[in-house]
Design a protein around this motif. Structure first.
Motif, PDB file in Angstrom:
ATOM      1  N   GLN A 139       0.824  -1.206   0.000  1.00  0.00           N
ATOM      2  CA  GLN A 139       0.000   0.000   0.000  1.00  0.00           C
ATOM      3  C   GLN A 139       0.862   1.261   0.000  1.00  0.00           C
ATOM      4  O   GLN A 139       0.631   2.191  -0.773  1.00  0.00           O
ATOM      5  CB  GLN A 139      -0.943  -0.014   1.219  1.00  0.00           C
ATOM      6  CG  GLN A 139      -1.968   1.088   1.193  1.00  0.00           C
ATOM      7  CD  GLN A 139      -2.939   0.975   2.365  1.00  0.00           C
ATOM      8  OE1 GLN A 139      -2.675   0.299   3.357  1.00  0.00           O
ATOM      9  NE2 GLN A 139      -4.060   1.656   2.252  1.00  0.00           N
ATOM     10  N   MET A 143       1.133   3.951  -3.077  1.00  0.00           N
ATOM     11  CA  MET A 143       0.782   5.359  -2.811  1.00  0.00           C
ATOM     12  C   MET A 143       1.944   6.273  -3.186  1.00  0.00           C
ATOM     13  O   MET A 143       1.750   7.370  -3.707  1.00  0.00           O
ATOM     14  CB  MET A 143       0.412   5.554  -1.339  1.00  0.00           C
ATOM     15  CG  MET A 143      -0.918   4.922  -0.964  1.00  0.00           C
ATOM     16  SD  MET A 143      -1.252   4.995   0.814  1.00  0.00           S
ATOM     17  CE  MET A 143      -1.936   6.649   0.936  1.00  0.00           C
ATOM     18  N   GLN A 147       0.463   7.010  -6.932  1.00  0.00           N
ATOM     19  CA  GLN A 147      -0.257   8.239  -6.603  1.00  0.00           C
ATOM     20  C   GLN A 147       0.698   9.417  -6.402  1.00  0.00           C
ATOM     21  O   GLN A 147       0.266  10.543  -6.250  1.00  0.00           O
ATOM     22  CB  GLN A 147      -1.105   8.028  -5.349  1.00  0.00           C
ATOM     23  CG  GLN A 147      -2.173   6.955  -5.523  1.00  0.00           C
ATOM     24  CD  GLN A 147      -2.913   6.685  -4.218  1.00  0.00           C
ATOM     25  OE1 GLN A 147      -3.106   7.580  -3.410  1.00  0.00           O
ATOM     26  NE2 GLN A 147      -3.327   5.441  -4.022  1.00  0.00           N
ATOM     27  N   LEU A 149       2.420  10.327  -3.872  1.00  0.00           N
ATOM     28  CA  LEU A 149       2.251  11.031  -2.601  1.00  0.00           C
ATOM     29  C   LEU A 149       3.584  11.119  -1.872  1.00  0.00           C
ATOM     30  O   LEU A 149       4.430  10.229  -1.990  1.00  0.00           O
ATOM     31  CB  LEU A 149       1.240  10.297  -1.716  1.00  0.00           C
ATOM     32  CG  LEU A 149      -0.197  10.218  -2.237  1.00  0.00           C
ATOM     33  CD1 LEU A 149      -1.054   9.421  -1.276  1.00  0.00           C
ATOM     34  CD2 LEU A 149      -0.789  11.613  -2.438  1.00  0.00           C
ATOM     35  N   GLU A 153       2.353  12.737   3.471  1.00  0.00           N
ATOM     36  CA  GLU A 153       0.960  12.530   3.038  1.00  0.00           C
ATOM     37  C   GLU A 153       0.533  11.079   3.255  1.00  0.00           C
ATOM     38  O   GLU A 153      -0.584  10.810   3.700  1.00  0.00           O
ATOM     39  CB  GLU A 153       0.812  12.906   1.557  1.00  0.00           C
ATOM     40  CG  GLU A 153       1.037  14.380   1.274  1.00  0.00           C
ATOM     41  CD  GLU A 153       1.087  14.696  -0.222  1.00  0.00           C
ATOM     42  OE1 GLU A 153       0.480  15.696  -0.624  1.00  0.00           O
ATOM     43  OE2 GLU A 153       1.734  13.924  -0.978  1.00  0.00           O
ATOM     44  N   ILE A 154       1.420  10.163   2.945  1.00  0.00           N
ATOM     45  CA  ILE A 154       1.120   8.739   3.147  1.00  0.00           C
ATOM     46  C   ILE A 154       0.944   8.465   4.642  1.00  0.00           C
ATOM     47  O   ILE A 154      -0.002   7.775   5.048  1.00  0.00           O
ATOM     48  CB  ILE A 154       2.250   7.850   2.575  1.00  0.00           C
ATOM     49  CG1 ILE A 154       2.358   8.049   1.061  1.00  0.00           C
ATOM     50  CG2 ILE A 154       2.005   6.379   2.899  1.00  0.00           C
ATOM     51  CD1 ILE A 154       3.584   7.406   0.422  1.00  0.00           C
ATOM     52  N   LYS A 156       0.037  10.495   7.004  1.00  0.00           N
ATOM     53  CA  LYS A 156      -1.221  11.077   7.482  1.00  0.00           C
ATOM     54  C   LYS A 156      -2.421  10.227   7.057  1.00  0.00           C
ATOM     55  O   LYS A 156      -3.312   9.950   7.855  1.00  0.00           O
ATOM     56  CB  LYS A 156      -1.366  12.503   6.940  1.00  0.00           C
ATOM     57  CG  LYS A 156      -2.515  13.276   7.529  1.00  0.00           C
ATOM     58  CD  LYS A 156      -2.516  14.705   7.036  1.00  0.00           C
ATOM     59  CE  LYS A 156      -3.698  15.463   7.609  1.00  0.00           C
ATOM     60  NZ  LYS A 156      -3.778  16.835   7.114  1.00  0.00           N
ATOM     61  N   THR A 157      -2.421   9.789   5.804  1.00  0.00           N
ATOM     62  CA  THR A 157      -3.523   8.978   5.276  1.00  0.00           C
ATOM     63  C   THR A 157      -3.645   7.649   6.010  1.00  0.00           C
ATOM     64  O   THR A 157      -4.742   7.213   6.359  1.00  0.00           O
ATOM     65  CB  THR A 157      -3.328   8.714   3.765  1.00  0.00           C
ATOM     66  OG1 THR A 157      -3.202   9.959   3.086  1.00  0.00           O
ATOM     67  CG2 THR A 157      -4.489   7.934   3.188  1.00  0.00           C
ATOM     68  N   LEU A 158      -2.492   6.997   6.248  1.00  0.00           N
ATOM     69  CA  LEU A 158      -2.505   5.672   6.872  1.00  0.00           C
ATOM     70  C   LEU A 158      -2.430   5.722   8.396  1.00  0.00           C
ATOM     71  O   LEU A 158      -2.435   4.685   9.058  1.00  0.00           O
ATOM     72  CB  LEU A 158      -1.348   4.827   6.325  1.00  0.00           C
ATOM     73  CG  LEU A 158      -1.380   4.531   4.820  1.00  0.00           C
ATOM     74  CD1 LEU A 158      -0.176   3.711   4.410  1.00  0.00           C
ATOM     75  CD2 LEU A 158      -2.666   3.820   4.430  1.00  0.00           C
ATOM     76  N   ARG A 159      -2.272   6.937   8.938  1.00  0.00           N
ATOM     77  CA  ARG A 159      -2.156   7.144  10.390  1.00  0.00           C
ATOM     78  C   ARG A 159      -0.983   6.363  10.984  1.00  0.00           C
ATOM     79  O   ARG A 159      -1.119   5.644  11.979  1.00  0.00           O
ATOM     80  CB  ARG A 159      -3.458   6.758  11.097  1.00  0.00           C
ATOM     81  CG  ARG A 159      -4.604   7.665  10.703  1.00  0.00           C
ATOM     82  CD  ARG A 159      -5.844   7.334  11.486  1.00  0.00           C
ATOM     83  NE  ARG A 159      -6.921   8.220  11.086  1.00  0.00           N
ATOM     84  CZ  ARG A 159      -8.177   7.888  11.008  1.00  0.00           C
ATOM     85  NH1 ARG A 159      -8.541   6.668  11.323  1.00  0.00           N
ATOM     86  NH2 ARG A 159      -9.084   8.753  10.653  1.00  0.00           N
TER      87      ARG A 159
END
Length: 197
Positions: A139, A143, A147, A149, A153-154, A156-159
């Motif tokens: 993943q 990303m 994408q 990213l 950013e990755i 933040k998105t995946l926490r």
């Protein structure tokens, strides 16, 4: 020029030998940029310098039981980094020589066909390597690459932390390179067999 030594380096090395990840993280953060700078001066490549940092510290962790026996750790570390750089440069030179030899062996008319086939094969091998990655590594890799990213950013998105993203990317790239190298050597042999015969 000597850098300032860690005041508790001997203690850290003993703790690392006992398996302390926290002590290893301290040592890593202290020397990481210095090893990177030394590797970059020798390679003039940020990619190779980053690889040297990862590989050197991975090797240190794997052989951690021997760390307390090292008399001057800084010298040991930089000799290790230098040797790793030289090995990587020799390997690159050998690979380039192999590519040059292959291009000389294949007539120009066939070379275009060979390159097209090789490009298709490389894309398929990389796809296979990505599919074999653990779920989160895959993943993070997708990303980052598809994408486009940034690490933050990755994260933040995946926490997850930015450092975790960096680790996942490094491991994913290492796996993809190793898998691709193995598969590509086999594929090149087959492609050459069919093109030459």
């Amino acid at each position: 020029m000597k850098i300032d030594a860690l005041h508790n380096e001997a203690e850290l090395l003993t703790d690392i030998a006992a398996g302390s990840e926290r002590a290893f993280a301290t040592l890593f953060h202290w020397y990481r940029d210095k090893v990177y700078s030394a590797a970059f001066r020798l390679t003039h490549s940020s990619f190779l310098a980053e690889e040297v940092v990862q590989d050197v510290f991975l090797k240190l962790w794997v052989k951690r039981e021997t760390l307390p026996e090292i008399a001057v750790f800084e010298d040991y570390l930089f000799i290790m980094a230098r040797n790793h750089v030289f090995s990587a440069l020799k390997k690159m030179a050998r690979q380039q020589a192999l590519v040059d030899d292959l291009q000389l062996e294949i007539p120009v008319a066939e070379n275009t066909t060979y390159n097209r086939l090789l490009d298709i094969e490389i894309a398929e091998i990389v796809h296979q390597a990505v599919e074999l990655l653990p779920a989160q590594q895959k993943q993070v890799y997708l990303m980052s690459r598809e994408q486009e990213l940034k690490r933050e950013e990755i994260a933040k998105t995946l926490r997850i932390s930015s450092e975790t993203v960096k680790t996942h990317l490094a491991r994913a790239l290492r796996h993809i390179r190793a898998y691709s190298k193995l598969k590509l050597e086999i594929s090149i042999s087959w492609l050459l067999f069919f093109l030459v015969n």
